[in-house]
Every structure is written in C-alpha cells, then in structure tokens.
Scaffold this motif. Structure first.
Motif, PDB file in Angstrom:
ATOM      1  N   GLY A 318       0.776  -1.231   0.000  1.00  0.00           N
ATOM      2  CA  GLY A 318       0.000   0.000   0.000  1.00  0.00           C
ATOM      3  C   GLY A 318       0.806   1.278   0.000  1.00  0.00           C
ATOM      4  N   THR A 319       0.758   1.997  -1.120  1.00  0.00           N
ATOM      5  CA  THR A 319       1.375   3.317  -1.250  1.00  0.00           C
ATOM      6  C   THR A 319       0.503   4.145  -2.186  1.00  0.00           C
ATOM      7  OG1 THR A 319       2.663   2.785  -3.243  1.00  0.00           O
ATOM      8  CG2 THR A 319       3.699   2.323  -1.118  1.00  0.00           C
ATOM      9  N   PRO A 320       0.791   5.441  -2.284  1.00  0.00           N
ATOM     10  CA  PRO A 320       0.209   6.178  -3.408  1.00  0.00           C
ATOM     11  C   PRO A 320       0.664   5.537  -4.720  1.00  0.00           C
ATOM     12  CG  PRO A 320       1.117   7.687  -1.775  1.00  0.00           C
ATOM     13  CD  PRO A 320       1.567   6.317  -1.384  1.00  0.00           C
ATOM     14  N   SER A 321      -0.072   5.784  -5.777  1.00  0.00           N
ATOM     15  CA  SER A 321       0.299   5.226  -7.077  1.00  0.00           C
ATOM     16  C   SER A 321       1.556   5.919  -7.608  1.00  0.00           C
ATOM     17  CB  SER A 321      -0.845   5.411  -8.073  1.00  0.00           C
ATOM     18  OG  SER A 321      -1.027   6.799  -8.355  1.00  0.00           O
ATOM     19  N   SER A 322       2.120   5.357  -8.657  1.00  0.00           N
ATOM     20  CA  SER A 322       3.301   5.982  -9.256  1.00  0.00           C
ATOM     21  C   SER A 322       2.978   7.372  -9.797  1.00  0.00           C
ATOM     22  CB  SER A 322       3.858   5.090 -10.370  1.00  0.00           C
ATOM     23  OG  SER A 322       2.856   4.795 -11.329  1.00  0.00           O
ATOM     24  N   ASP A 327       2.964  13.737  -4.737  1.00  0.00           N
ATOM     25  CA  ASP A 327       1.977  14.744  -4.342  1.00  0.00           C
ATOM     26  C   ASP A 327       1.957  14.886  -2.815  1.00  0.00           C
ATOM     27  OD1 ASP A 327      -0.181  16.374  -3.888  1.00  0.00           O
ATOM     28  OD2 ASP A 327      -1.678  15.042  -4.807  1.00  0.00           O
ATOM     29  N   PRO A 328       2.462  15.981  -2.274  1.00  0.00           N
ATOM     30  CA  PRO A 328       2.490  16.135  -0.815  1.00  0.00           C
ATOM     31  C   PRO A 328       1.110  16.244  -0.188  1.00  0.00           C
ATOM     32  CG  PRO A 328       3.165  18.173  -1.892  1.00  0.00           C
ATOM     33  CD  PRO A 328       3.063  17.134  -2.971  1.00  0.00           C
ATOM     34  N   GLY A 336       4.142   6.677   1.579  1.00  0.00           N
ATOM     35  CA  GLY A 336       4.831   6.407   0.322  1.00  0.00           C
ATOM     36  C   GLY A 336       6.304   6.756   0.380  1.00  0.00           C
ATOM     37  N   GLN A 337       6.639   7.898   1.005  1.00  0.00           N
ATOM     38  CA  GLN A 337       8.033   8.300   1.108  1.00  0.00           C
ATOM     39  C   GLN A 337       8.833   7.302   1.952  1.00  0.00           C
ATOM     40  OE1 GLN A 337       9.264  11.018  -0.754  1.00  0.00           O
ATOM     41  NE2 GLN A 337       7.204  10.629  -1.549  1.00  0.00           N
ATOM     42  N   PHE A 338       8.205   6.807   3.012  1.00  0.00           N
ATOM     43  CA  PHE A 338       8.876   5.819   3.866  1.00  0.00           C
ATOM     44  C   PHE A 338       9.129   4.520   3.112  1.00  0.00           C
ATOM     45  CE2 PHE A 338       8.146   2.181   6.808  1.00  0.00           C
ATOM     46  CZ  PHE A 338       9.352   2.272   7.512  1.00  0.00           C
ATOM     47  N   PRO A 388      -9.751  13.542  10.409  1.00  0.00           N
ATOM     48  CA  PRO A 388      -8.616  13.975   9.587  1.00  0.00           C
ATOM     49  C   PRO A 388      -8.503  13.162   8.303  1.00  0.00           C
ATOM     50  CG  PRO A 388      -7.843  12.540  11.341  1.00  0.00           C
ATOM     51  CD  PRO A 388      -9.338  12.710  11.556  1.00  0.00           C
ATOM     52  N   VAL A 389      -9.564  13.211   7.494  1.00  0.00           N
ATOM     53  CA  VAL A 389      -9.608  12.435   6.259  1.00  0.00           C
ATOM     54  C   VAL A 389      -9.572  13.380   5.072  1.00  0.00           C
ATOM     55  CG1 VAL A 389     -10.932  10.783   4.890  1.00  0.00           C
ATOM     56  CG2 VAL A 389     -10.935  10.614   7.382  1.00  0.00           C
ATOM     57  N   ARG A 390      -8.641  13.114   4.150  1.00  0.00           N
ATOM     58  CA  ARG A 390      -8.546  13.919   2.944  1.00  0.00           C
ATOM     59  C   ARG A 390      -8.884  13.069   1.727  1.00  0.00           C
ATOM     60  NH1 ARG A 390      -2.556  15.993   3.200  1.00  0.00           N
ATOM     61  NH2 ARG A 390      -2.300  14.062   4.381  1.00  0.00           N
ATOM     62  N   PRO A 391      -9.404  13.679   0.646  1.00  0.00           N
ATOM     63  CA  PRO A 391      -9.699  12.913  -0.566  1.00  0.00           C
ATOM     64  C   PRO A 391      -8.442  12.229  -1.097  1.00  0.00           C
ATOM     65  CG  PRO A 391     -10.686  15.092  -0.678  1.00  0.00           C
ATOM     66  CD  PRO A 391      -9.784  15.091   0.522  1.00  0.00           C
TER      67      PRO A 391
END
Length: 410
Positions: A318-322, A327-328, A336-338, A388-391
C-alpha cells in the motif's frame, strides 16, 4: 490489514461442486472457460493449488487469510476457474442482493480476464442471488487494458486490496538487499542502531496483540477501517499457528514505539498490519517516533526474518500510485516516502472491476456505493465531524470517467 464488511452484511456460501453445476463460457480465442465450486479435497490443499497458479498467488488468497476473513464475518467461496484455484468471498448488501468478490482469477492478460469474468458471472447467475461479480487480479495497470475492460462492459470499483504497492527484492546476499535501499534507508537503520532501538520477534499473545492493536488504532484514528481488537488478535494468532506469521515490536529507551505483523505464503512476505506511537494523543496524523528511526530498524529485521523463511519478495502493501507518489497533499504521502526508501519501484495494479449479473441491481449498488464514498471523503463534512480524512486522488472509481462502462447496465 484487510477489513471485511460487517458481519450483518455478509451472506452464506456453498462449496458443493454439484451446487449449481459447472459452467463453461467461451474466451476471446474461442476456447471454453470452465467454472465450478472446488471439491472438499481441493479445499484441503488450497494453498498448494494457489501457489501453482500462473501468478503464484498472494497471501490474501491463502487459507490463513480466508480463515481470518471468516473470523470477521466474511463468507468464503472456493472456485476453480479454468483449472485454477480462485479465492472469493460472498458479501450480502441490503436491497440489492449479494456480490462475489474474487481475489483473482490468475489470468495472464486482459483478454483472459474478460473471458474469465464473463464465465464466473454466468456461473454466479445460476446461484440465484448474486447481483454482480468483482474481480481483482495481479495484472499491472495499463490504460489500454482499462479502456478495453470498460468497452466490454466492466466498471472500475473499489476492493479490499491496495492497488499500488512497493515490493522489496530480497534475493541475493544480505549485502545485496542492503545495497538496493536508498541512502536515507541505510542512514536511518544505522541511526536506529546508535539510538539503541531493539526489535523483538514476539509471540502473538493476547497482551502483545493488544500492544500492536492500540498503536494500529491510534495510527488509524478513523482515517481507515481496521477490525476490532478481538478479530485482530484472532487473525494474528491464526497466522502464527500456521507458522506463516510473525509479530514484531520495536523498543526505544525501553518503550514499545512501533510494531508490525507480517505474513507469508510461498516465497512472498506481506506487511499485513502496523502501527506506531503518536506525537499527540488523539491526533493520528503526527508520528511520535521522533529521531529514533525505529520504523526503519523494524523493516530491516522483518526482511531478515522473511529471508530466513525463504522469501524472495517482501510486499509493503500500500502506497500512493506511481502517478501520485510525489503529491504532498496525498493522504498517504508520508507512507509512500517511507516505503520507497527500500525500493524505488512502485507496482500499480489494474485494480478491481465489476461485471453485472443483474444489471439494474448492479447499477443501483454502484450508485449507492459512490454516494457513500463521496460523503465519506468530503472535506467539508469531515471538518464538521473532525475527522482527519482527505480525498485520495487514487480512488479513481469515484471519477465520472470510471463509474460507467461503455455498455449499459454494468
């Protein structure tokens, strides 16, 4: 960790190979794709059959995870699709019937996926109460394949699995694995050693499971769903009893600060669930590990354990997609950075798709689901609810382009 739907939404299942009878449908190449329920004998050696599949299976398809999902109220369905073992779950949804959610089938390309999905849908139709079938394969993301699926009447949907991940190559020597890390990972592991971080491989006792669960719950903070304590403990203990799971706790200055549970199937290890202490009580967004770098030390020990058990790959799950990793504003940017500190390559999967069995009910199901998810991810409503949920920009199934197929009724 995969969280099943609430037990009240889950229907039953049948694994009698004579129930509904086997069925065949024709593939794009004109060959028949057969579908039937697995026999009791096949179910008894399910992991063996999963590992024989062309894509070598995943932890989520194995018996330990099936048992874990049952503990959470999911109803397993064991299918044989074109000779391959396919793990599925039946999910009951009020008003619209039931779904079959497949972790597979183990196809080699999108044309095979379309043929297999149609065959399973035809088989499901004979069971009498299935509204739609959802398939989530290991095929990699490809815009042309996604377009072909939509053209053939399948629609993009969410599933219980992440669609992007980082997979660490564990082959070669320990030094080879180390050399493939980014510089920041190597520096952080050395820093953790200087800070006196100690990683323990501990038994999944009730107390140890509670320690990890409390950190997992604090890390979640309502941002993502996790099973309750009793279910989580049962899941960890089930994996441990098979010899295919291990609980890890890392300490700094004598206090447990981060932990994880890792499962394995065949030569793949999976980062199943993890959590760490928070900087401020009640605020899940701020990690409390400080400069200890304990999370990096934890991962290094996990990889050592996985290698000791013959694993060639470690799925960080599980990470953000490529497309969104840089995207910060992404809600999982830090994650994702970790994870990409251990491997630069992000694996993006094609994702889950739905094929309708009863088109009108399937359409209604999607509209209800989209509405609920848009409400859940609304910044305005979450500010009111103090969540604390963001889209998440990777939730493409909420975009209008992906909510409709080129054919009506899906």
């Amino acid at each position: 960790m995969t969280a099943a739907p609430e037990a009240g939404l889950v229907g039953g299942s049948s694994n009698d190979p004579t129930s509904g009878g086997a069925i065949s449908a024709h593939s794009h190449a004109g060959q028949a794709v057969s579908v039937r329920f697995a026999t009791d004998g096949e179910i008894s050696r399910w992991d063996e059959l999963i590992l024989q599949n062309p894509d070598e299976g995943t932890v989520y398809r194995g018996r330990a995870n099936i048992d874990a999902m049952e503990l959470q109220g999911a109803a397993p369905v064991y299918l044989i699709v074109d000779g391959c073992a396919v793990t599925a779950f039946k999910v009951g949804v009020p008003l619209v019937g039931a779904l079959w959610v497949l972790f597979g089938p183990p196809v080699r390309d999108v044309r095979e996926l379309i043929s297999s999905a149609r065959a399973v849908a035809a088989f499901a139709a004979r069971q009498g109460e299935i509204t739609a079938v959802r398939v989530r394969t290991q095929l990699k993301a490809n815009p042309d394949d996604a377009e072909m699926l939509r053209a053939e009447g399948l629609v993009r949907v969410p599933t219980w699995l992440d669609d992007s991940t980082v997979i660490v190559d564990l082959t070669g020597s320990q030094q080879d694995v180390w050399a493939r890390f980014k510089k920041r990972a190597r520096k952080s592991i050395r820093r953790a050693e200087r800070e006196g971080v100690v990683v323990d491989r501990v038994a999944a006792t009730d107390d140890n499971c509670r320690v990890l669960y409390e950190m997992l719950d604090a890390t979640s903070g309502g941002r993502f769903k996790i099973p309750g304590l009793a279910s989580t403990t049962a899941v960890f203990q089930r994996y441990e009893s098979t010899g295919h799971g291990q609980l890890f706790l890392a300490r700094h200055c004598g206090e447990v600060v981060v932990g994880a549970f890792v499962a394995m199937l065949g030569t793949t290890a999976l980062y199943l669930g993890a959590g760490s202490v928070r900087k401020l009580p009640g605020d899940p967004t701020l990690c409390g590990l400080g400069d200890s770098r304990a999370a990096y030390a934890l991962q290094w020990d996990i990889m050592g354990w996985a290698r000791e058990h013959g694993c060639a790959r470690y799925d960080l799950d599980g990470t953000p997609s490529s497309a969104t990793i840089g995207d910060p504003a992404h809600p999982r940017h830090g994650v994702g950075q970790f994870k990409t500190a251990f491997s630069d390559e992000i694996t993006d999967y094609l994702g889950a798709y739905q094929i309708a069995v009863h088109p009108r009910r399937a359409w209604l199901l999607r509209q209800l689901e989209i509405c609920a998810q848009r409400i859940d991810s609304s910044p305005q409503l979450n500010r009111v609810r103090r969540r604390p949920v963001r889209p998440n920009p990777d939730h493409v199934w909420l975009h209008r382009k992906f909510t409709q197929s080129h054919r009506r009724g899906s």
